[in-house]
Design an enzyme around this catalytic site. Structure first.
Site, PDB file in Angstrom:
ATOM      1  N   ASN A 192      16.717   6.260  38.701  1.00  0.00           N
ATOM      2  CA  ASN A 192      15.709   7.099  38.029  1.00  0.00           C
ATOM      3  C   ASN A 192      14.708   6.300  37.202  1.00  0.00           C
ATOM      4  OD1 ASN A 192      17.027   9.430  39.018  1.00  0.00           O
ATOM      5  ND2 ASN A 192      18.548   9.206  37.377  1.00  0.00           N
ATOM      6  N   ARG A 193      14.487   5.055  37.602  1.00  0.00           N
ATOM      7  CA  ARG A 193      13.513   4.191  36.915  1.00  0.00           C
ATOM      8  C   ARG A 193      13.872   3.901  35.456  1.00  0.00           C
ATOM      9  NH1 ARG A 193      12.905   3.200  41.375  1.00  0.00           N
ATOM     10  NH2 ARG A 193      11.059   3.381  42.664  1.00  0.00           N
TER      11      ARG A 193
END
Ligand SMILES: Cc1cc2nc3c(=O)[nH]c(=O)nc-3n(C[C@H](O)[C@H](O)[C@H](O)COP(=O)(O)O)c2cc1C
Length: 215
Positions: A192-193
């Site tokens: 999710n970065r």
């Protein structure tokens, strides 16, 4: 021709980097990561790193070189001191190194000051190189314009004849630089970065300040 790469997307899931588990000395973390990547991930040349310099034209320039040694003092690579990077470093020793170990989803970025290593150390490394590489170092006025490839190959043939059966001395304009780090950042890709980024900064008392950065 347009190339839209917006759909290139990857979830990073191979590891984590937590503040409470990192060593006080960043070189130890570098060593742990380097050995792990070299042993368990197929990255090709683990020691390939990008070095960025600020040139005499005041543009930054990055290129790949090979890390040949690292110690608690710094990171050593070899090159031609009269090359574009050599001249840039003579003018401004502040450089940036970076490693991207794709298979391990890791990046290390190192800011530091470059210095020439001792002539003895450069001699020792030069002697350990294969003969072809030694001659290549003499043949190539790295970063100068050459008329054509034949010119280089002709020079190499002449030198092979000249040095047949003789030891080859290191040219004085070829040798090592050590990058003494002032800042290291370790980046581990996460889902999710929300990647992990841990930064070490050298303080005046020579201790390292350690902080987590937002991804
Ligand atoms: C994988 C790889 C390893 C390289 N290793 C070195 C090296 O150790 N030393 C070096 O001077 N150039 C090395 N080069 C070539 C440099 O990228 C660069 O072309 C050269 O040093 C000239 O750069 P400059 O004109 O900016 O000084 C390597 C290139 C690649 C792709």
């Amino acid at each position: 021709m347009d190339a839209d790469l917006g759909n290139y997307r990857k979830s990073y899931e191979k590891g984590e980097l937590l503040l409470n588990s990192v060593p006080e000395n960043p070189i130890e973390l570098f060593r742990d990561w380097f050995i792990e990547v070299d042993t368990h991930f197929n990255v090709g040349e683990t020691n390939a790193m990008t070095i960025s310099t600020v040139g005499l034209d005041s543009y930054p320039k990055s290129r790949v070189v090979l890390l040949k040694k690292y110690t608690h003092e710094g990171f050593i690579f070899y090159t031609n001191y009269n090359s574009e990077k050599g001249k840039a470093i003579a003018d401004n020793p502040n450089v940036c190194l970076s490693f991207f170990w794709h298979a391990a989803e890791r990046q290390v970025i190192i800011k530091g000051k470059a210095e020439k290593i001792s002539e003895n150390l450069s001699d020792g490394y030069f002697e350990s190189r294969p003969r072809g590489s030694q001659l290549g170092a003499i043949v190539s006025n790295q970063s100068e314009v050459v008329a054509n490839r034949q010119e280089l190959e002709g020079k190499l043939q002449d030198l092979e004849a000249e040095f047949e059966g003789k030891d080859i001395e290191r040219p004085k304009n070829w040798g090592g630089f050590i990058i003494k780090p002032v800042e290291l950042e370790f980046w581990q890709g996460r889902p999710n970065r929300l990647h992990d980024r841990i930064r070490y900064q050298l303080q005046e008392d020579y201790n390292w300040k350690i902080e987590r950065l937002a991804p």
